[in-house]
Design an enzyme around this catalytic site. Sequence first.
Site, short mmCIF file in Angstrom:
data_model
loop_
_atom_site.label_atom_id
_atom_site.label_comp_id
_atom_site.label_asym_id
_atom_site.label_seq_id
_atom_site.Cartn_x
_atom_site.Cartn_y
_atom_site.Cartn_z
N ASP A 17 9.12 -13.97 -0.45
CA ASP A 17 8.50 -14.23 0.61
C ASP A 17 7.13 -13.26 1.11
OD1 ASP A 17 10.26 -16.43 1.21
OD2 ASP A 17 11.50 -15.03 2.68
N LYS A 39 13.05 -17.92 -5.53
CA LYS A 39 12.52 -19.09 -4.37
C LYS A 39 11.10 -18.87 -3.93
CE LYS A 39 13.51 -18.55 0.00
NZ LYS A 39 12.22 -18.86 0.72
N ASP A 66 11.23 -24.30 -2.04
CA ASP A 66 11.93 -24.39 -0.83
C ASP A 66 10.72 -25.00 0.25
OD1 ASP A 66 13.58 -24.44 1.62
OD2 ASP A 66 13.15 -22.41 1.91
N LYS A 68 11.13 -28.17 2.05
CA LYS A 68 11.75 -29.07 2.89
C LYS A 68 10.77 -30.50 3.11
CE LYS A 68 13.57 -24.86 5.18
NZ LYS A 68 12.84 -24.08 4.44
N ASP A 71 8.96 -37.24 5.06
CA ASP A 71 7.70 -37.99 5.15
C ASP A 71 8.30 -39.53 4.89
OD1 ASP A 71 5.17 -39.19 5.28
OD2 ASP A 71 4.47 -36.95 4.86
N THR A 121 19.17 -22.08 9.43
CA THR A 121 19.92 -20.82 9.82
C THR A 121 19.25 -20.18 10.97
OG1 THR A 121 18.99 -19.62 8.01
CG2 THR A 121 21.13 -20.63 7.52
N ARG A 212 14.38 -10.53 2.40
CA ARG A 212 14.09 -9.02 3.02
C ARG A 212 14.83 -7.88 2.60
NH1 ARG A 212 13.50 -10.86 9.52
NH2 ARG A 212 11.80 -12.22 9.00
#
Length: 235
Positions: A17, A39, A66, A68, A71, A121, A212
């Site tokens: 991330d 990821k 990831d 998601k 459509d 989450t 993180r």
Amino acid sequence: MTRTAIPLEERLVVGLDVPTVEEARALVSRIGDAGRFYKIGYRLGFSGGLDFARELVDAGKKVFLDFKLHDIANTVEEGVAAVAAMGVDLLTVHAYPQTMAAAVAGRGESGLKILAVTVLTSWDDADLAQAGFTDDVASLVARRAQQAREAHVDGIVASAAEAARIRGIVGEEMLIVTPGIRPAGAEAGDQKRVVTPADALRAGADLLVVARPIIRAEDPRAAAQAILEEMATAA
């Protein structure tokens, strides 16, 4: 990838991330052999991360996109087919029946595994109510898990707090992938339903997504290794 044959080192998925490929590449280098599965989400994906995903695949790493997807069916099917051609391992779609069915059609006979996202989450019952849902988190997760099984997707993304109940719904073959993982003593951040690595595995989770606590650590490799050691205590 079958859930019973996943080595411990591949049960930890490091969330890259970060905003740039350069930062991601440096992190992967620093983590070294403590990281085998990575990821890539929107932030990195839209900043050159798709090319970097191919780079990771070529380096022998496992990759989880990831994104998601959600459509109309044709768009999802064609998009998933394109992802399958990249050689990555996992892709998320939202757990709506038509979307899941289209994703399964799009992955075809490739090795790509489709994961259905039940409830994020970072959401709790109040967030669902604000969005117009009448179900609470537990009920909606259960309903979507059943629909995912019927759609023949490969796994579920959900909090480890729901893992045991999901396992009872989807059986032993489907993967359960859990974000919101925090080592003992770590801050929850923006996650509202968090579980420690060992507890997540004991609850029935297969893959644990951690970002993180690893990527913001002074020593990312040591942080990843410490989480693997904590996971090993769940055996």
